[in-house]
Write a protein that holds these residues in place. Structure first.
Motif, PDB file in Angstrom:
ATOM      1  N   ASP A  68       6.072 -13.883  18.259  1.00  0.00           N
ATOM      2  CA  ASP A  68       4.923 -14.781  18.433  1.00  0.00           C
ATOM      3  C   ASP A  68       4.198 -14.867  17.093  1.00  0.00           C
ATOM      4  O   ASP A  68       4.524 -14.162  16.138  1.00  0.00           O
ATOM      5  CB  ASP A  68       4.008 -14.303  19.561  1.00  0.00           C
ATOM      6  N   ASN A  69       3.213 -15.710  17.007  1.00  0.00           N
ATOM      7  CA  ASN A  69       2.530 -15.934  15.734  1.00  0.00           C
ATOM      8  C   ASN A  69       1.859 -14.673  15.214  1.00  0.00           C
ATOM      9  O   ASN A  69       1.823 -14.415  14.012  1.00  0.00           O
ATOM     10  CB  ASN A  69       1.504 -17.050  15.873  1.00  0.00           C
ATOM     11  N   LYS A  70       1.316 -13.862  16.141  1.00  0.00           N
ATOM     12  CA  LYS A  70       0.613 -12.659  15.711  1.00  0.00           C
ATOM     13  C   LYS A  70       1.596 -11.672  15.085  1.00  0.00           C
ATOM     14  O   LYS A  70       1.343 -11.122  13.999  1.00  0.00           O
ATOM     15  CB  LYS A  70      -0.102 -12.033  16.907  1.00  0.00           C
ATOM     16  N   ARG A  71       2.724 -11.449  15.804  1.00  0.00           N
ATOM     17  CA  ARG A  71       3.731 -10.532  15.264  1.00  0.00           C
ATOM     18  C   ARG A  71       4.249 -11.048  13.917  1.00  0.00           C
ATOM     19  O   ARG A  71       4.430 -10.293  12.958  1.00  0.00           O
ATOM     20  CB  ARG A  71       4.903 -10.387  16.233  1.00  0.00           C
ATOM     21  N   MET A  72       4.548 -12.364  13.865  1.00  0.00           N
ATOM     22  CA  MET A  72       5.075 -12.938  12.636  1.00  0.00           C
ATOM     23  C   MET A  72       4.078 -12.811  11.503  1.00  0.00           C
ATOM     24  O   MET A  72       4.430 -12.475  10.365  1.00  0.00           O
ATOM     25  CB  MET A  72       5.447 -14.408  12.853  1.00  0.00           C
ATOM     26  N   GLY A  73       2.779 -13.055  11.786  1.00  0.00           N
ATOM     27  CA  GLY A  73       1.754 -12.958  10.745  1.00  0.00           C
ATOM     28  C   GLY A  73       1.636 -11.549  10.204  1.00  0.00           C
ATOM     29  O   GLY A  73       1.559 -11.351   8.981  1.00  0.00           O
ATOM     30  N   ASN A  74       1.620 -10.551  11.116  1.00  0.00           N
ATOM     31  CA  ASN A  74       1.515  -9.169  10.663  1.00  0.00           C
ATOM     32  C   ASN A  74       2.711  -8.795   9.776  1.00  0.00           C
ATOM     33  O   ASN A  74       2.558  -8.140   8.736  1.00  0.00           O
ATOM     34  CB  ASN A  74       1.453  -8.222  11.867  1.00  0.00           C
ATOM     35  N   THR A  75       3.913  -9.201  10.236  1.00  0.00           N
ATOM     36  CA  THR A  75       5.124  -8.846   9.500  1.00  0.00           C
ATOM     37  C   THR A  75       5.159  -9.524   8.138  1.00  0.00           C
ATOM     38  O   THR A  75       5.499  -8.899   7.119  1.00  0.00           O
ATOM     39  CB  THR A  75       6.380  -9.239  10.312  1.00  0.00           C
ATOM     40  N   MET A  76       4.794 -10.828   8.086  1.00  0.00           N
ATOM     41  CA  MET A  76       4.838 -11.549   6.825  1.00  0.00           C
ATOM     42  C   MET A  76       3.817 -10.987   5.832  1.00  0.00           C
ATOM     43  O   MET A  76       4.114 -10.870   4.638  1.00  0.00           O
ATOM     44  CB  MET A  76       4.579 -13.042   7.063  1.00  0.00           C
ATOM     45  N   ARG A  77       2.583 -10.667   6.319  1.00  0.00           N
ATOM     46  CA  ARG A  77       1.567 -10.111   5.433  1.00  0.00           C
ATOM     47  C   ARG A  77       2.053  -8.796   4.822  1.00  0.00           C
ATOM     48  O   ARG A  77       1.938  -8.563   3.617  1.00  0.00           O
ATOM     49  CB  ARG A  77       0.263  -9.874   6.181  1.00  0.00           C
ATOM     50  N   PHE A  78       2.630  -7.925   5.720  1.00  0.00           N
ATOM     51  CA  PHE A  78       3.082  -6.635   5.229  1.00  0.00           C
ATOM     52  C   PHE A  78       4.189  -6.805   4.185  1.00  0.00           C
ATOM     53  O   PHE A  78       4.178  -6.166   3.128  1.00  0.00           O
ATOM     54  CB  PHE A  78       3.589  -5.796   6.404  1.00  0.00           C
ATOM     55  N   MET A  79       5.156  -7.666   4.473  1.00  0.00           N
ATOM     56  CA  MET A  79       6.273  -7.845   3.542  1.00  0.00           C
ATOM     57  C   MET A  79       5.811  -8.451   2.229  1.00  0.00           C
ATOM     58  O   MET A  79       6.273  -8.051   1.148  1.00  0.00           O
ATOM     59  CB  MET A  79       7.356  -8.741   4.167  1.00  0.00           C
ATOM     60  N   ALA A  80       4.942  -9.442   2.295  1.00  0.00           N
ATOM     61  CA  ALA A  80       4.451 -10.089   1.070  1.00  0.00           C
ATOM     62  C   ALA A  80       3.707  -9.106   0.183  1.00  0.00           C
ATOM     63  O   ALA A  80       3.751  -9.208  -1.054  1.00  0.00           O
ATOM     64  CB  ALA A  80       3.560 -11.275   1.428  1.00  0.00           C
ATOM     65  N   GLU A  81       3.005  -8.147   0.800  1.00  0.00           N
ATOM     66  CA  GLU A  81       2.199  -7.215   0.034  1.00  0.00           C
ATOM     67  C   GLU A  81       2.963  -5.964  -0.403  1.00  0.00           C
ATOM     68  O   GLU A  81       2.549  -5.312  -1.374  1.00  0.00           O
ATOM     69  CB  GLU A  81       0.971  -6.805   0.858  1.00  0.00           C
ATOM     70  N   ASN A  82       4.101  -5.638   0.276  1.00  0.00           N
ATOM     71  CA  ASN A  82       4.752  -4.354   0.031  1.00  0.00           C
ATOM     72  C   ASN A  82       6.231  -4.449  -0.396  1.00  0.00           C
ATOM     73  O   ASN A  82       6.766  -3.464  -0.902  1.00  0.00           O
ATOM     74  CB  ASN A  82       4.657  -3.475   1.283  1.00  0.00           C
ATOM     75  N   MET A  83       6.882  -5.564  -0.164  1.00  0.00           N
ATOM     76  CA  MET A  83       8.297  -5.688  -0.488  1.00  0.00           C
ATOM     77  C   MET A  83       8.471  -6.305  -1.872  1.00  0.00           C
ATOM     78  O   MET A  83       7.722  -7.190  -2.272  1.00  0.00           O
ATOM     79  CB  MET A  83       9.029  -6.554   0.550  1.00  0.00           C
ATOM     80  N   GLU A  84       9.499  -5.798  -2.625  1.00  0.00           N
ATOM     81  CA  GLU A  84       9.757  -6.325  -3.959  1.00  0.00           C
ATOM     82  C   GLU A  84      10.132  -7.804  -3.927  1.00  0.00           C
ATOM     83  O   GLU A  84       9.707  -8.591  -4.769  1.00  0.00           O
ATOM     84  CB  GLU A  84      10.892  -5.538  -4.638  1.00  0.00           C
ATOM     85  N   GLN A  85      10.981  -8.168  -2.927  1.00  0.00           N
ATOM     86  CA  GLN A  85      11.399  -9.567  -2.799  1.00  0.00           C
ATOM     87  C   GLN A  85      11.815  -9.823  -1.363  1.00  0.00           C
ATOM     88  O   GLN A  85      12.596  -9.065  -0.778  1.00  0.00           O
ATOM     89  CB  GLN A  85      12.569  -9.907  -3.744  1.00  0.00           C
TER      90      GLN A  85
END
Length: 633
Positions: free
Chosen positions: A590-607
């Motif tokens: 859902d949008n909430k799960r997707m938003g949390n996951t995208m924020r975390f990846m954008a801030e913590n993943m190299e690429q």
């Protein structure tokens, strides 16, 4: 490893397509059939290659699916990556007839060797790629099937750091293998096979002893045969001298016999010739006697008489001359021509008579000439007969002389023959002794042949016996190998049990810690502890209770799946940078799960590279104010 850009020189539907990727969040958007899956497959192909399958599978494999639509021979691409601050360019030709793979250090401008390429991609294989950094949605499987996937995923990571072995079914497979090994190898027959091998080897040893005895007997017979052969050679040499002398004597006799035969034939021939000559001589003498010739003097007298005799008819010539003279007298007596008629009558009669005598003289001359020639021919024939008679006399003398010579030579030859017949070869005759030696040789050869036949029979039986021993030993070794394999299976089961017990104490603990961290981040702290027990049951700790995965929603299980993969990627790649590729991974979010996951990846993943056919990921990034690189296909 960070992917900087990719160039699809000729791959699938793309031709000279260039995409630039950046660190952090990348969103690759395209509607269905736009080429997202092609790009995803291209990245995987640049890293691991794409092999052409064989047979029926070749019609639907990835190689065929993404073969260029135009100019398929140029099946090529390039990808630039960054690792430890160094930029590398990967070049690959996928064409099955002209495959090539190069990695170039762009900072130094050198091509990497095979060992250097292996070091660059250490820890990254195709299975690891698909089960860690390349993440797609789980699909339309049931909740129970999702639970099984997670159990196997966690257990395999814990024991092998690989996703290719299904530990859950390992015990069942091992037991099945054990049963199959026992059936195929027939372990229960081990004692019977061992006893059969022992008996067969004893029979083989007895047979080989008998063969040694036969071989010794054959060698002894061959030695006897060798001695006989030497003795036979000696006697043959002596007998050969006797036969040579005898042959020479017989040859001389034969030559004398032939000479006697020839002389006898010549004597008979000359006797017959002499008889013929004598008969011919008598015949010629009788022929001369019949013609009244008693010798060569008479014949020469007659020849001289005929030769000197003239052919002229003297009487007719005289008469003709007399008539001519009378005519002349009548003319001279009546010179006054007193009476013209009377003047020519008498001379005319005389001249007419002279003409008649002339004609008669001519005829007589021809007749005399023919008669004379006839007599000459007759005398010539008589002379020829006399010449033949003289020749016959001379020939008779010659033949008589030759006949006498042949008779003398025959007499001498007969005396020589008599002398040679009285001679003899005074040498010992070894022919009977040689016959005895040859009989002994045949007897020994027959004995050797019989022994060799018996030996060959035994050797053939030994071959069959050895073949039987080999088969039995192969079977026995198979049984021993099967016992080793069975023991290995038991050891493997024991090791798997030990490893399962250590999952939580070693790798399992690290996996739980990292997975718990990721599940806490992408659920915004709703679930902060992921637990895998000894029976591979997966549970999550909420703030209020421990909840089994089977009780969670499908979306939450998708998040657990992603957390496990991200945790596994951290453990496998450790401190290495890594790209995370998401292929419609948020379809069940859902949008909430997707938003949390995208924020975390954008801030913590190299690429992070998100492939999506929806704009919701872009809209969510904009809503959250995330920095991202947007690529529209």
């Amino acid at each position: 490893m960070i992917i900087k850009d990719i160039r699809l020189t000729n791959f699938g539907k793309f031709n000279h397509k260039m995409l630039t990727l950046e660190p952090g969040l990348n969103i690759v958007y395209g509607e269905n059939e736009a080429g997202k899956t092609t790009l995803h497959t291209f990245i995987r192909g640049m890293l691991f290659g794409i092999e052409k399958q064989r047979g029926k599978a070749s019609g639907k494999d990835l190689y065929t699916k993404y073969e260029p639509w135009e100019n398929p021979a140029n099946y090529h691409g390039m990808m630039r990556i960054e690792s430890d601050g160094v930029t590398y360019r990967i070049e690959r030709n996928f064409n099955k007839l002209n495959k090539s793979f190069k990695v170039i250090n762009e900072d130094k401008g050198v091509e990497l060797k095979t060992e250097e390429i292996e070091n660059l991609f250490a820890g990254l294989d195709e299975s690891c790629y698909y089960n860690t950094i390349s993440i797609s949605q789980l699909g339309s499987v049931t909740d129970k099937e999702l639970e099984v996937i997670l159990k196997n995923y966690a257990a395999n990571l814990g024991t092998t750091k690989s996703m290719e072995i299904d530990i859950k079914s390992a015990f069942a497979d091992l037991d099945k293998q054990k049963k199959n090994i026992m059936i195929e190898s027939r372990i229960a027959e081990e004692d019977v096979v061992e006893k059969a091998i022992k008996n067969a080897k004893e029979d083989l040893e007895i047979s080989q002893g008998e063969q040694h005895t036969i071989i010794a007997s054959i060698e002894q017979k061959k030695q006897s045969l060798f001695n006989l052969s030497n003795k036979k050679k000696e006697l043959s040499a002596l007998d050969a001298k006797r036969l040579e002398a005898l042959n020479k004597l017989n040859e001389r006799k034969e030559n004398l016999y032939q000479e006697a035969i020839t002389l006898t034939a010549d004597s008979e021939k000359f006797s017959a010739s002499l008889e013929q000559i004598e008969n011919h001589q008598k015949q010629l003498e009788q022929e001369l006697a019949d013609k009244g010739i008693d010798g060569r003097e008479t014949m020469e007298y007659l020849l001289e008489k005929v030769t000197n005799r003239s052919n002229m008819p003297v009487l007719f010539i005289i008469l003709m001359m007399g008539c001519i003279g009378g005519a002349a007298g009548f003319i001279m007596g009546n010179y006054q021509m007193m009476d013209l008629k009377q003047f020519w009558v008498k001379p005319g009669i005389c001249l007419g008579a002279a003409f008649v005598f002339l004609i008669l003289a001519i005829f007589k001359y021809g007749f005399n000439k023919k008669k004379r020639q006839k007599k000459l021919d007759a005398l010539k024939e008589i002379k020829l007969v006399m010449d033949k008679l003289d020749a016959a006399k001379h020939e008779r003398v010659y033949v008589e002389r030759q006949l006498n010579n042949k008779k003398e030579a025959l007499k001498d030859t007969q005396e020589f023959i008599k002398a040679e017949e009285e001679k003899s070869v005074d040498m010992q005759d070894y022919s009977d002794e040689l016959k005895d030696l040859e009989a002994k040789e045949r007897e020994i050869n027959e004995a050797i042949s019989k022994s060799q036949w018996i030996l060959e029979q035994k050797q053939e039986k030994d071959i069959e016996l050895q073949k039987k021993i080999d088969e039995l030993e192969e079977r026995f070794n198979k049984i021993k190998k099967a016992k080793v394999e069975i023991q290995a299976i038991e050891d493997a089961k024991s090791n798997i049990e030990d490893i399962a017990d250590e999952i939580r104490n070693s790798f399992g603990k690290r996996l739980n810690e990292r997975a718990s961290y990721y599940i806490s981040q992408i659920t915004n702290g709703k679930y902060d502890n992921l637990s895998i027990d000894d029976k591979l049951n997966i549970s999550v700790n909420s703030k209020h209770a421990l909840i089994a995965a089977t009780r969670l929603s499908k979306g939450t299980i998708e998040q657990i799946y992603m957390a496990l993969r991200l945790a596994a990627a951290d453990i496998i790649f450790e401190k290495d940078k890594k790209p995370i590729l998401l292929d419609d991974a948020f379809a069940m979010y859902d949008n909430k799960r997707m938003g949390n996951t995208m924020r975390f990846m954008a801030e913590n993943m190299e690429q992070v590279i998100i492939f999506s056919c929806h704009t919701r990921e872009k809209l969510m990034a904009d809503k959250l104010g995330l920095k991202y690189n947007f690529i529209r296909l």
